[in-house]
Design a protein around this motif. Structure first.
Motif, PDB file in Angstrom:
ATOM      1  N   LEU A 288     -38.958  12.123  16.679  1.00 28.18           N
ATOM      2  CA  LEU A 288     -38.480  11.362  15.517  1.00 28.18           C
ATOM      3  C   LEU A 288     -39.038  11.913  14.212  1.00 28.18           C
ATOM      4  O   LEU A 288     -38.278  12.184  13.283  1.00 28.18           O
TER       5      LEU A 288
ATOM      6  N   SER B  40     -40.382   3.909   9.314  1.00 32.31           N
ATOM      7  CA  SER B  40     -39.389   4.040  10.385  1.00 32.31           C
ATOM      8  C   SER B  40     -40.055   4.362  11.711  1.00 32.31           C
ATOM      9  O   SER B  40     -39.691   3.818  12.763  1.00 32.31           O
TER      10      SER B  40
ATOM     11  N   LEU C   5     -41.627   1.094  12.980  1.00 25.11           N
ATOM     12  CA  LEU C   5     -40.650   0.095  13.428  1.00 25.11           C
ATOM     13  C   LEU C   5     -40.025   0.487  14.759  1.00 25.11           C
ATOM     14  O   LEU C   5     -39.895  -0.342  15.672  1.00 25.11           O
ATOM     15  N   ILE C   6     -39.623   1.738  14.890  1.00 25.61           N
ATOM     16  CA  ILE C   6     -39.007   2.186  16.137  1.00 25.61           C
ATOM     17  C   ILE C   6     -40.009   2.120  17.278  1.00 25.61           C
ATOM     18  O   ILE C   6     -39.679   1.701  18.401  1.00 25.61           O
ATOM     19  N   SER C   7     -41.240   2.491  17.033  1.00 26.82           N
ATOM     20  CA  SER C   7     -42.264   2.415  18.071  1.00 26.82           C
ATOM     21  C   SER C   7     -42.562   0.966  18.450  1.00 26.82           C
ATOM     22  O   SER C   7     -42.898   0.682  19.606  1.00 26.82           O
TER      23      SER C   7
ATOM     24  N   ASN D 258     -42.950   9.797  19.731  1.00 36.40           N
ATOM     25  CA  ASN D 258     -41.977   9.875  18.633  1.00 36.40           C
ATOM     26  C   ASN D 258     -42.375  10.851  17.532  1.00 36.40           C
ATOM     27  O   ASN D 258     -41.549  11.161  16.668  1.00 36.40           O
TER      28      ASN D 258
ATOM     29  N   VAL E 173     -40.274  -1.446  18.542  1.00 33.73           N
ATOM     30  CA  VAL E 173     -39.181  -1.811  19.448  1.00 33.73           C
ATOM     31  C   VAL E 173     -39.439  -1.213  20.831  1.00 33.73           C
ATOM     32  O   VAL E 173     -39.244  -1.880  21.862  1.00 33.73           O
ATOM     33  N   TRP E 174     -39.886   0.035  20.861  1.00 29.07           N
ATOM     34  CA  TRP E 174     -40.232   0.671  22.136  1.00 29.07           C
ATOM     35  C   TRP E 174     -41.317  -0.129  22.861  1.00 29.07           C
ATOM     36  O   TRP E 174     -41.306  -0.232  24.084  1.00 29.07           O
TER      37      TRP E 174
END
Length: 265
Positions: free
Chosen positions: A199, A82, A85-87, A195, A89-90
């Motif tokens: 996160l 997670s 993946l989020i990083s 993050n 998108v960032w």
């Protein structure tokens, strides 16, 4: 769209239009191909996108399998994946914010592979220590998080900063396939650092596991025998510390490879 008052055409539109033109001229005797940056990017962002998505999905499955083997639970793998993946998108969001919407090279789509791999690599040691050592030993999630990240946070941040610096240098290379990959990846790795606080800590606080799961981890660790890799490393360290013939042979092998490599420089 318009940029600097002049009309521009997206790579996908260029690719589709040129393909339509040359498709009408192709036959059994004539093979016509188009090349160039807009064609490559246009293909990747349209007809080639399913192949990129499939490759990334297979890559995620492989990384998840490795992480599950390391943690013996889906929770640790889920947190690391997670974060990656989020990083990722960032990475594209920050790139579009600071460098503009147009991606100049399809190599930028390699960045999520590197970012997810970096997130998994750098955080496996943290999550492994939390789930297998600190949390079972203390039984207190808050204390375990603090004990895990306080001594390791600076080394991890320094390691990620070093990675970022390397890709920042790549972003200044005057070749778009290198600079686009460098800048996108640099933004993603910087996002990982941010993050960790906003996160990773919250996810650990919510997904640290029940007391029963902690007890099962303790039992597994107590019953676990040393693996072949652990035994092998212990034996090699003994050879080096005791400075016996096997230890000197390992040192000599490294020096031979180093000297031989110098000859090719």
């Amino acid at each position: 769209g318009f940029r600097a008052g002049l009309p521009t055409t997206e790579p996908v539109a260029i690719y589709k239009r040129i393909e339509a033109i040359i498709a009408a001229e192709r036959d059994d005797q004539h093979v016509i191909q188009a090349a160039g940056t807009p064609i490559t990017i246009g293909w990747v962002n349209s007809d080639g996108l399913p192949y990129i998505v499939l490759a990334f999905a297979l890559f995620l499955a492989g990384v998840t399998a490795v992480l599950w083997f390391a943690f013996r639970s889906f929770r640790g793998a889920f947190i690391a994946i997670s974060l990656g993946l989020i990083s990722s998108v960032w990475a594209f969001g920050l790139k579009f914010l600071f460098q503009g919407y147009i991606v100049q090279s399809a190599s930028a789509l390699i960045a999520p592979f590197i970012i997810v791999a970096a997130a998994a690599c750098h955080h496996t040691q943290f999550l492994k220590r939390f789930f297998d050592e600190e949390y079972p030993a203390t039984g207190d999630a808050r204390l375990a998080i603090v004990n895990t990240f306080t001594p390791l946070l600076f080394p991890m941040t320094a390691a990620l900063a070093t990675d970022v610096a390397a890709f920042v240098i790549m972003s200044f290379v005057p070749f778009e396939n290198v600079s686009e990959l460098g800048s996108t990846t640099a933004f993603g790795l910087a996002a990982i650092i941010f993050n960790v606080f906003f996160l990773l800590f919250p996810m650990l606080a919510f997904l640290h596991g029940s007391p029963a799961e902690v007890e099962s981890v303790k039992l597994r660790i107590q019953e676990k025998r040393k693996s072949f890799l652990v035994r092998f490393l212990e034996a090699r360290v003994d050879d080096l510390v005791e400075r016996n013939s096997r230890g000197w042979a390992m040192v000599g092998g490294v020096l031979v490879v180093f000297v031989a490599s110098l000859l090719y420089l």
